[in-house]
Design an enzyme around this catalytic site. Structure first.
Site, PDB file in Angstrom:
ATOM      1  N   PRO A  71       0.840  -1.214   0.000  1.00 48.26           N
ATOM      2  CA  PRO A  71       0.000   0.000   0.000  1.00 48.26           C
ATOM      3  C   PRO A  71       0.870   1.257   0.000  1.00 48.26           C
ATOM      4  O   PRO A  71       1.374   1.682   1.040  1.00 48.26           O
ATOM      5  CB  PRO A  71      -0.813  -0.138   1.293  1.00 48.26           C
ATOM      6  CG  PRO A  71       0.046  -0.978   2.192  1.00 48.26           C
ATOM      7  CD  PRO A  71       0.822  -1.904   1.308  1.00 48.26           C
ATOM      8  N   ASP A  87       5.666   2.662   2.315  1.00 47.56           N
ATOM      9  CA  ASP A  87       4.852   1.492   2.581  1.00 47.56           C
ATOM     10  C   ASP A  87       4.016   1.784   3.825  1.00 47.56           C
ATOM     11  O   ASP A  87       4.562   1.913   4.928  1.00 47.56           O
ATOM     12  CB  ASP A  87       5.755   0.279   2.798  1.00 47.56           C
ATOM     13  CG  ASP A  87       4.982  -1.020   2.991  1.00 47.56           C
ATOM     14  OD1 ASP A  87       3.766  -0.961   3.269  1.00 47.56           O
ATOM     15  OD2 ASP A  87       5.607  -2.095   2.892  1.00 47.56           O
ATOM     16  N   HIS A  88       2.686   1.877   3.645  1.00 48.91           N
ATOM     17  CA  HIS A  88       1.827   2.283   4.757  1.00 48.91           C
ATOM     18  C   HIS A  88       1.765   1.221   5.851  1.00 48.91           C
ATOM     19  O   HIS A  88       1.310   1.492   6.974  1.00 48.91           O
ATOM     20  CB  HIS A  88       0.411   2.579   4.242  1.00 48.91           C
ATOM     21  CG  HIS A  88      -0.236   3.743   4.919  1.00 48.91           C
ATOM     22  ND1 HIS A  88      -0.052   4.024   6.265  1.00 48.91           N
ATOM     23  CD2 HIS A  88      -1.050   4.714   4.450  1.00 48.91           C
ATOM     24  CE1 HIS A  88      -0.745   5.114   6.587  1.00 48.91           C
ATOM     25  NE2 HIS A  88      -1.361   5.548   5.496  1.00 48.91           N
ATOM     26  N   ARG A  89       2.220   0.005   5.568  1.00 48.59           N
ATOM     27  CA  ARG A  89       2.281  -1.030   6.604  1.00 48.59           C
ATOM     28  C   ARG A  89       3.434  -0.764   7.567  1.00 48.59           C
ATOM     29  O   ARG A  89       3.438  -1.266   8.695  1.00 48.59           O
ATOM     30  CB  ARG A  89       2.461  -2.401   5.968  1.00 48.59           C
ATOM     31  CG  ARG A  89       1.330  -2.812   5.028  1.00 48.59           C
ATOM     32  CD  ARG A  89       1.679  -4.070   4.271  1.00 48.59           C
ATOM     33  NE  ARG A  89       2.900  -3.905   3.479  1.00 48.59           N
ATOM     34  CZ  ARG A  89       3.445  -4.875   2.741  1.00 48.59           C
ATOM     35  NH1 ARG A  89       2.866  -6.065   2.704  1.00 48.59           N
ATOM     36  NH2 ARG A  89       4.554  -4.653   2.052  1.00 48.59           N
ATOM     37  N   VAL A  90       4.426   0.020   7.100  1.00 51.81           N
ATOM     38  CA  VAL A  90       5.630   0.272   7.884  1.00 51.81           C
ATOM     39  C   VAL A  90       5.580   1.622   8.576  1.00 51.81           C
ATOM     40  O   VAL A  90       6.056   1.780   9.706  1.00 51.81           O
ATOM     41  CB  VAL A  90       6.881   0.179   6.981  1.00 51.81           C
ATOM     42  CG1 VAL A  90       8.155   0.521   7.743  1.00 51.81           C
ATOM     43  CG2 VAL A  90       6.983  -1.204   6.357  1.00 51.81           C
TER      44      VAL A  90
END
Length: 435
Positions: free
Chosen positions: A235, A407-410
């Protein structure tokens, strides 16, 4: 000494097959552990392959020019008294030659020292220049032969080479390609121009083929496979900032005017600034691991290098511990070896953050795709002179756009923005990069 199997090594994260370019040892040669056995072409570079065992190179199973899957048996090292017949007999044939078929209506270029085939062009008889003679009614020049080229001949050239040729007035029919399969790349066009100036343009025939299908190079095939795995599952979000580059530009010019110092590029300033900022924002120097976020405490920066056959991102390690001068020297060396496909295996992977700079192509602003497992990549635009508003009124300044893909997960937007803010501050106060 125990028998030693030589298998196709995995020299990059995406590598699935390797091509044997050249064997540096022949059957019957004695080798020691650490000796260089062969040169292997991966999707990113040509890499030397070492022997892990000692003995005699008893059997080569993959010929030069053939490909084999990662992990497959390509040779056997053993003592003369050891029986290798069962091993050789049981080894599957994994070498796969490069496809030789070409699209209908497309004629390959002739090679030096081989007889001409119908409709093919000869190369210069005695010259190291990449320029060859196109079909023409003009007399032959010294050392060159007349070309019996067919009007249906289709020149194999990269898109960038075609663009440079169009801009410089070079006819691609008179350029000899040094790329894969004789394909003309940018350096061939530039060399042709230097060798004798821009040749006279030849009118293109009207009966050229409608199109041609070019087989994917190994690098382009890997890019095609990996990009959907990056852009789709990861994402992405983006933050951008405009940087005032006036002070950095002036400092760069002063440094480059000092005799004996390494030449500093704008990208060297960006790498140095990012390395320092990553130490202050370790959350950006991180990657998603499924059930954890891995935070790196050293800045290994991938530097995107555009090749004619695709994009490669060699890794400049420990940038946080390097001076601006060291970054300039190491980065230039890394880039030059990337363009000649002479990188080492350890330089092909392990980046914790990447930088992609398209400023040399006069690109103002763009967004780059993250290269997993990294958590971010910085896109760098060109430094341009634009009108700017200052306290004293309207003036002219140098500005550059930076866009961070995250990276929106990070990380979240605020984390990425704070990192970009510090990169901007370091570039606008460049003396801090000299400390």
């Amino acid at each position: 000494m125990a028998l030693s199997k030589v298998v196709m090594p995995k020299l990059s994260e995406a590598m699935e097959t390797g091509k044997l370019i050249k064997w540096l040892k022949k059957e019957g040669d004695r080798v020691n552990a650490g000796d260089i056995l062969a040169e292997v072409e991966t999707d990113k570079a040509d890499v030397e392959m070492e022997a892990f065992g000692a003995g005699v190179l008893r059997k080569i199973l993959v010929k030069e020019g053939d490909s084999a899957p990662v992990g497959s048996l390509i040779a056997v090292i053993a003592e003369p008294s050891e029986d290798i017949s069962a091993l050789v007999a049981g080894a599957a044939s994994v070498a796969k030659p490069e496809p030789s078929a070409r699209p209908a209506g497309v004629t390959a270029s002739a090679n030096v020292g081989t007889p001409e085939r119908a409709g093919e062009a000869r190369v210069p008889v005695s010259s190291t220049s990449p320029v060859v003679v196109a079909q023409s009614t003009a007399p032959e020049r010294a050392g060159e032969a007349r070309v019996p080229a067919s009007p249906m001949t289709r020149v194999k050239a990269s898109p960038l080479a075609r663009k440079v040729a169009a801009q410089s007035g070079v006819d691609l029919h008179i350029v000899r390609g040094t790329g894969p399969g004789g394909r003309i790349v940018r350096k061939d066009v530039e060399a042709a121009t230097r060798a004798g100036g821009a040749p006279v343009r030849v009118r293109a025939p009207s009966n050229l083929p409608e199109y041609e299908d070019l087989p994917l190079s190994q690098m382009r095939a890997v890019i095609a496979k990996r990009m959907p795995l990056s852009k789709g599952p990861v994402p992405h979000f983006y933050v951008s900032s405009e940087v005032a580059m006036d002070r950095a530009w002036d400092l760069r010019e002063r440094l480059n005017a000092i005799e004996g110092r390494p030449k500093i590029s704008v990208n060297d300033f960006v790498v140095c600034a990012c390395a320092q900022a990553l130490l202050q924002h370790p959350g950006v120097n991180a990657s998603f691991q499924g059930d954890a976020i891995r935070v790196f405490h050293r800045a290994h920066i991938g530097i995107a290098v555009a090749l004619d056959e695709g994009l490669i991102t060699p890794v400049l390690r420990d940038c946080h511990a390097k001076t601006l001068n060291a970054i300039a020297v190491d980065s230039r060396d890394l880039t030059e070896r990337a363009r000649t496909r002479k990188l080492k295996a350890q330089e092909l992977s392990g980046a914790t953050f990447s930088i992609s700079n398209l400023g040399m192509f006069d690109v103002t602003e763009f967004s780059a795709i993250i290269n997993p497992p990294e958590g971010a990549i910085l896109a760098v635009g060109t430094v341009r002179r634009v009108p700017v508003v200052t306290d004293d009124g309207l003036g002219v300044g140098r500005r550059m756009m930076l866009t961070l893909s995250c990276d929106h997960r990070v990380m979240d937007g605020a984390m990425g923005a704070r990192f970009l803010q510090d990169v901007k501050r370091l570039l606008e106060e460049p003396l801090r990069l000299l400390v």
